[in-house]
Design an enzyme around this catalytic site. Structure first.
Site, PDB file in Angstrom:
ATOM      1  N   CYS A  12       1.036  -1.256   0.045  1.00  0.00           N
ATOM      2  CA  CYS A  12      -0.102  -0.054   0.124  1.00  0.00           C
ATOM      3  C   CYS A  12       0.945   1.185   0.196  1.00  0.00           C
ATOM      4  O   CYS A  12       2.058   1.184   0.168  1.00  0.00           O
ATOM      5  CB  CYS A  12      -0.987  -0.031   1.305  1.00  0.00           C
ATOM      6  SG  CYS A  12      -0.061   0.207   2.924  1.00  0.00           S
ATOM      7  N   GLU A 124       0.785  -1.244  16.005  1.00  0.00           N
ATOM      8  CA  GLU A 124      -0.101  -0.149  15.733  1.00  0.00           C
ATOM      9  C   GLU A 124      -1.046   0.280  16.639  1.00  0.00           C
ATOM     10  O   GLU A 124      -0.947   1.484  17.262  1.00  0.00           O
ATOM     11  CB  GLU A 124      -0.790  -0.276  14.416  1.00  0.00           C
ATOM     12  CG  GLU A 124      -1.765   0.955  13.938  1.00  0.00           C
ATOM     13  CD  GLU A 124      -2.523   0.603  12.799  1.00  0.00           C
ATOM     14  OE1 GLU A 124      -3.717   1.299  13.066  1.00  0.00           O
ATOM     15  OE2 GLU A 124      -2.233   0.056  11.933  1.00  0.00           O
TER      16      GLU A 124
END
EC number: 1.17.7.4
Length: 665
Positions: A12, A124
């Site tokens: 991505c 994250e």
């Protein structure tokens, strides 16, 4: 066997950015490490370890000149700690993850109980917790949401790599758990696009291969989504994991890859796939119009790195998210860009939601790459270029352009004609315009009288309405004189007021309404009755076609004061009036504007009066009784003493009536 690659697969934009930052750091003479794995893919980690950039997990034992913050981001407390130690920081945090950090910090500052949908041990999520001052609850399922305690204010955010439909289910379960709830869908659009592409492909094949590290959250989400569709699914990390038996009797295989899977691994898998066909080397068979070899070449071409758009490029993109202050656009090449509200349109808007919708395809101009890797885009500049091309054609052909006035400035108006053009005050109408602000917000047609797209100072486009207004007025004037006749009653608009009357716009021509024709009564100034812009009915008194003059009357259409008196009053009425002047033989009393009646000296009082001023004075309000009305001579006889007598008689009658009532009681 046909091999089909998902439309969205592999790196991505956030991972590609982190990869590029790390690659640019390799050439540096300093000793660099990454705080934890750069991305969740061992092949990528090994790639950089071989070049001298290895992951480090122990902050206390960190021995490096510089540190690369991985794409998952870290807590602000860790950043502060690194800065205190004097360690150089190269931040490769995904821009979308940074937005989650900003949202978490904002909700925390506003006193919300923060709920993070994600996996507690995921790096994250650990980073997001730091932006909530480690005062947030991490939940991974609807079941956990159902046992949540009720709170006053709740803010919900998500790990970027989670499943969107699961996020919405979790939010629905949390709604009863708070009096106020704010939910932010912070799931990465790349994750959403890969999931959707995988769903579509799963319906077309007999086997799905999901390529990615088994520790990667988005890769595991991809594999689970494919399994849910009912198709046979295998999660592999590299071409070495392929087993020939999987492909026995399989005619169509679909391939997708997680957002942290590098392109070279996908290419290796595609290359190895050419060796399988019922477990044996592949023969040259046709797939539609392409041989397997040709088909594979096509797949390789699809996987080739697409060059990132450069500054000044005009590219197409699809709107994937719209916020009040910006629009996020997928511009291909595994890149996403941002259009700030100010770059969306020349038109003013309070929110970008007024200007764009998710799924809309638009053309944008690449302005620059921000320091965080975000591509800054402009739709306004592309629209402006297209508009300039169109306007240049109109200018060269002598055509007409339509636009709306956006604001007034010194010397004229600014007009939106796709770009902002200038309309000089002297070209707004065919005469002087006193108030330019009245035109703001209105739309008109214009001639382009100056066009210079290379002009550096001043407006590149100058407009005019003057000739068009003159032509329109000439046409209306012709129509007016063809249809106007004396004695007509027509509608008009007060254009200008002067001391001696008012000029009335009759729709193509102006006529004069003299002050003497405004009302039956004398007025001090026309502005006491009329206002500019007011619509009124007027009577055409006279026409002078040779000199092109029109005389108008308003009072012709109004009832005269005498008509009002005859309708309103009759003999014997007692009414209010005001003494307006005195004479030796009596007093004149105004009973309606423009109509006076006479109270003869003999009717002023019950006693002999020498002079009227002994009884009344000018401007004194009085009650009078109407003795006579002479409509032919327009005379009214009034009496003051009759009023007194009537009042006295009424008082006597009331007294006698009261006496009689008391007697009967």
């Amino acid at each position: 066997m046909q091999v089909i690659l998902a439309e969205e697969a592999g790196f991505c934009a956030g991972v590609r950015r982190a990869f590029k930052i790390a690659e640019n750091t390799v050439s540096d003479d300093l000793h660099w490490v990454t705080l934890g794995p750069l991305v969740h893919n061992q092949a990528v980690v090994d790639h950089f370890t071989a070049q001298g950039i290895s992951p480090a997990d122990d902050m206390e034992k960190l021995a490096a000149d510089g540190i690369i913050i991985r794409s998952h981001g870290i807590a602000p407390q860790i950043i502060a700690n690194l800065q205190e130690k004097g360690i150089i920081i190269n931040d490769a945090t995904c821009p979308l993850v940074k937005r989650v950090h900003e949202t978490a910090a904002l909700l925390t500052a506003q006193g919300y109980e923060i709920i993070i949908y994600g996996d507690y041990d995921h790096p994250e999520v650990q980073g997001i917790l730091g932006w909530c001052n480690n005062n947030a609850r991490v939940i991974a399922s609807v079941d956990e949401a159902l046992v949540m305690p009720v709170v006053s204010k709740m803010g919900v955010i998500s790990q970027t790599t989670k499943n969107e439909s699961d996020f919405y289910k979790l939010v629905a379960a949390l709604v009863p758990k708070a009096k106020e709830i704010r939910a932010f869908n912070t799931i990465c659009s790349a994750t959403l696009k890969r999931l959707e592409a995988a769903r579509i492909l799963s319906r077309k094949v007999e086997l799905m291969l999901v390529i990615g590290d088994k520790s990667s959250s988005n890769t595991k989400t991809l594999a689970r989504e494919c399994q849910i569709s009912g198709v046979k699914t295998q999660l592999i990390e590299s071409a070495g994991d392929l087993i020939p038996a999987w492909f026995k009797d399989i005619k169509r295989v679909g391939i997708t890859a997680g957002a942290s899977t590098p392109d070279w691994i996908i290419k290796e898998v595609l290359d190895r796939m050419t060796q399988f066909d019922d477990g044996a080397p592949q023969e040259q068979t046709q797939q539609g119009n392409l041989s397997n070899e040709e088909s594979f070449a096509k797949l390789e071409a699809e996987m080739a790195d697409i060059a990132s758009p450069n500054r000044g490029d005009i590219i197409k993109g699809v709107v994937i998210e719209v916020r009040d202050d910006e629009v996020m656009v997928d511009v291909g090449g595994k890149s996403e860009g941002i259009i700030p509200l100010r770059e969306m349109s020349v038109k003013e808007a309070n929110s970008a939601k007024e200007l764009a919708a998710v799924g809309e395809e638009i053309e944008v101009l690449v302005l620059k790459w921000d320091d965080d890797g975000t591509i800054l885009l402009s739709k306004k500049k592309v629209d402006a270029k297209k508009a300039m091309d169109t306007l240049e054609e109109i200018y060269n052909s002598g055509g007409v352009v339509e636009g709306s006035v956006v604001s007034s400035v010194k010397g004229g108006l600014l007009v939106d004609v796709g770009v902002v053009a200038f309309l000089p005050a002297s070209h707004v109408e065919d005469g002087f315009v006193k108030n330019l602000d009245e035109y703001v917000g209105q739309s008109f047609k214009f001639n382009i009288i100056e066009f210079n797209r290379h002009k550096k100072r001043g407006s590149q486009i100058v407009l005019s309405r003057k000739a068009m207004v003159e032509a329109e007025k000439s046409k209306l004037k012709e129509q007016f004189w063809a249809s106007i006749e004396e004695g007509q009653t027509i509608k008009g608009r007060v254009k200008r007021i002067v001391d001696y009357g008012a000029f009335i716009d009759l729709g193509g021509f102006e006529g004069l309404l003299h002050v003497s024709e405004i009302d039956h009564v004398r007025i001090e100034h026309p502005s006491a009755v009329l206002t500019e812009g007011q619509e009124i009915d007027v009577f055409v008194l006279a026409l002078d076609r040779e000199k092109q003059r029109v005389s108008l009357s308003r009072k012709k259409l109004l009832k005269s004061p005498w008509e009002i008196v005859l309708e309103k009053y009759q003999e014997g009425d007692i009414i209010d009036g005001k003494v307006v002047r005195l004479a030796s033989f009596g007093a004149f009393v105004e009973i309606e504007p423009g109509v006076d009646g006479l109270v003869h000296i003999s009717q002023l009082a019950n006693h002999r009066v020498e002079k009227p001023q002994d009884v009344v004075s000018v401007n004194q309000p009085v009650k009078v009784k109407i003795l006579s009305i002479d409509s032919e001579e327009k005379r009214i006889g009034l009496s003051l003493k009759e009023v007194a007598a009537d009042v006295e008689d009424q008082g006597v009658e009331e007294y006698l009536a009261n006496q009689e009532n008391e007697f009967n009681e």
